[in-house]
Structure formats: structure tokens, C-alpha cells
Design a protein around this motif. Structure first.
Motif, short mmCIF file in Angstrom:
data_model
loop_
_atom_site.label_atom_id
_atom_site.label_comp_id
_atom_site.label_asym_id
_atom_site.label_seq_id
_atom_site.Cartn_x
_atom_site.Cartn_y
_atom_site.Cartn_z
N PHE A 120 0.86 -1.17 0.00
CA PHE A 120 0.00 0.00 0.00
C PHE A 120 0.90 1.23 0.00
O PHE A 120 2.11 1.13 0.24
CB PHE A 120 -0.89 0.03 1.25
CG PHE A 120 -2.16 -0.77 1.12
CD1 PHE A 120 -2.12 -2.15 1.11
CD2 PHE A 120 -3.39 -0.14 1.02
CE1 PHE A 120 -3.28 -2.90 0.98
CE2 PHE A 120 -4.56 -0.87 0.91
CZ PHE A 120 -4.50 -2.25 0.89
N ARG A 121 0.30 2.38 -0.25
CA ARG A 121 1.05 3.63 -0.13
C ARG A 121 0.13 4.71 0.43
O ARG A 121 -1.09 4.61 0.33
CB ARG A 121 1.62 4.05 -1.47
CG ARG A 121 0.59 4.44 -2.54
CD ARG A 121 1.27 4.69 -3.87
NE ARG A 121 0.32 5.09 -4.90
CZ ARG A 121 0.65 5.29 -6.17
NH1 ARG A 121 1.91 5.13 -6.58
NH2 ARG A 121 -0.27 5.65 -7.04
N GLN A 122 0.77 5.71 0.99
CA GLN A 122 0.02 6.83 1.56
C GLN A 122 0.76 8.13 1.27
O GLN A 122 1.89 8.33 1.74
CB GLN A 122 -0.18 6.66 3.06
CG GLN A 122 -1.10 7.70 3.67
CD GLN A 122 -1.51 7.35 5.09
OE1 GLN A 122 -0.83 6.62 5.80
NE2 GLN A 122 -2.66 7.88 5.52
N ALA A 123 0.11 8.97 0.51
CA ALA A 123 0.65 10.29 0.22
C ALA A 123 0.21 11.28 1.30
O ALA A 123 -0.79 11.03 1.99
CB ALA A 123 0.16 10.77 -1.14
N PRO A 124 0.90 12.39 1.47
CA PRO A 124 0.54 13.36 2.51
C PRO A 124 -0.91 13.83 2.37
O PRO A 124 -1.35 14.20 1.28
CB PRO A 124 1.51 14.51 2.26
CG PRO A 124 2.68 13.87 1.61
CD PRO A 124 2.13 12.76 0.76
N GLY A 125 -1.65 13.76 3.44
CA GLY A 125 -3.03 14.21 3.45
C GLY A 125 -4.01 13.28 2.78
O GLY A 125 -5.19 13.61 2.63
N MET A 126 -3.53 12.12 2.37
CA MET A 126 -4.40 11.18 1.66
C MET A 126 -4.56 9.91 2.48
O MET A 126 -3.78 9.62 3.38
CB MET A 126 -3.78 10.83 0.30
CG MET A 126 -3.50 12.03 -0.58
SD MET A 126 -4.98 12.86 -1.13
CE MET A 126 -5.54 11.69 -2.38
#
Length: 127
Positions: A37-43
Motif C-alpha cells: 500500500f502507499r500513503q501520500a501526505p493528506g491522503m
């Protein structure tokens, strides 16, 4: 307990490549399902790719199909994510995930489906 240790993140220019690694270990680890998985800033956390150890099928997010490839080394209990043609939109913290057993209602795409998460590795793509 399952330990997932990621490595390989870093900064790259758009169009470049990176390969992430995730080494799995621990007394509760079993080869069932693993992925990223990935997580971008604010997402929110976003599914990237995952596979079932026992079968050939690999699931990819539409946003990475044709650019990312997930693979594994059974002897090392290690999963890789080869990322090519990176864009700034790929910038995120990437997490290795594991599910060790069957779960009713499991979905590859839902973060809560996975029991174990790595600490994350930062990938930054500059334009």
C-alpha cells in the motif's frame, strides 16, 4: 507476530525507477497474501499491488499497472516492488502488508484486510 522490514525507498527524478524490498519474518508468518500500500501526505492509504502465495494471480491498482511489478523470493520470504517510469504522483510512504490466514470478506484493496504492516519507506519523485 510478523515482522515486515521494508527497504529501497529514496528520491528519484520523474521517469526513474526504484525497487522496494520487504523481508518477512516472525513466529506467526505464513505465506498467504502479501502486498504493498502507499500513503501520500493528506491522503488515505491506497492499494498498490498484492498476491496470494499459492496462486499466479497478481492484483495491481490501475494507477500502477504496466509500471510496477511485484515479485517474490520464496527462499528469503521477501517481496519486491519494482517501480518504473515513476511520476511525482507516486510520491508516498510505501507499506508492505501481510495477511497470514483466510478471512471472510477479505478484499485486496482494503487496508483493514491485512493483519501486519511494515514501518513504511519513503518514495519521493521529483519533477
Amino acid at each position: 507476530q510478523v515482522y515486515l522490514v521494508e527497504s529501497g525507498g529514496g528520491e528519484v527524478q520523474a521517469g526513474g525507477s526504484l525497487r522496494l524490498s520487504c523481508a518477512a519474518s516472525g513466529p506467526s508468518f505464513s505465506r498467504y497474501i502479501m502486498g504493498w500500500f502507499r500513503q501520500a501526505p493528506g491522503m488515505e492509504r491506497e492499494f498498490v499491488a498484492a498476491f496470494r502465495w499459492s496462486g499466479p494471480r497478481i492484483n495491481y491498482a490501475d494507477s500502477v499497472k504496466g509500471r510496477f511489478t511485484i515479485s517474490r523470493d520464496d527462499d528469503k520470504n521477501t517481496v519486491y516492488l519494482q517501480m518504473n517510469n515513476l511520476t511525482p504522483e507516486d510520491t508516498a510512504v510505501y507499506y508492505c502488508v501481510s495477511r497470514t490466514s483466510y478471512k471472510v470478506g477479505f478484499s485486496y484493496y482494503v487496508p483493514a484486510s491485512y493483519e501486519y504492516w511494515g514501518q513504511g519507506t519513503q518514495v519521493t519523485v521529483s519533477s
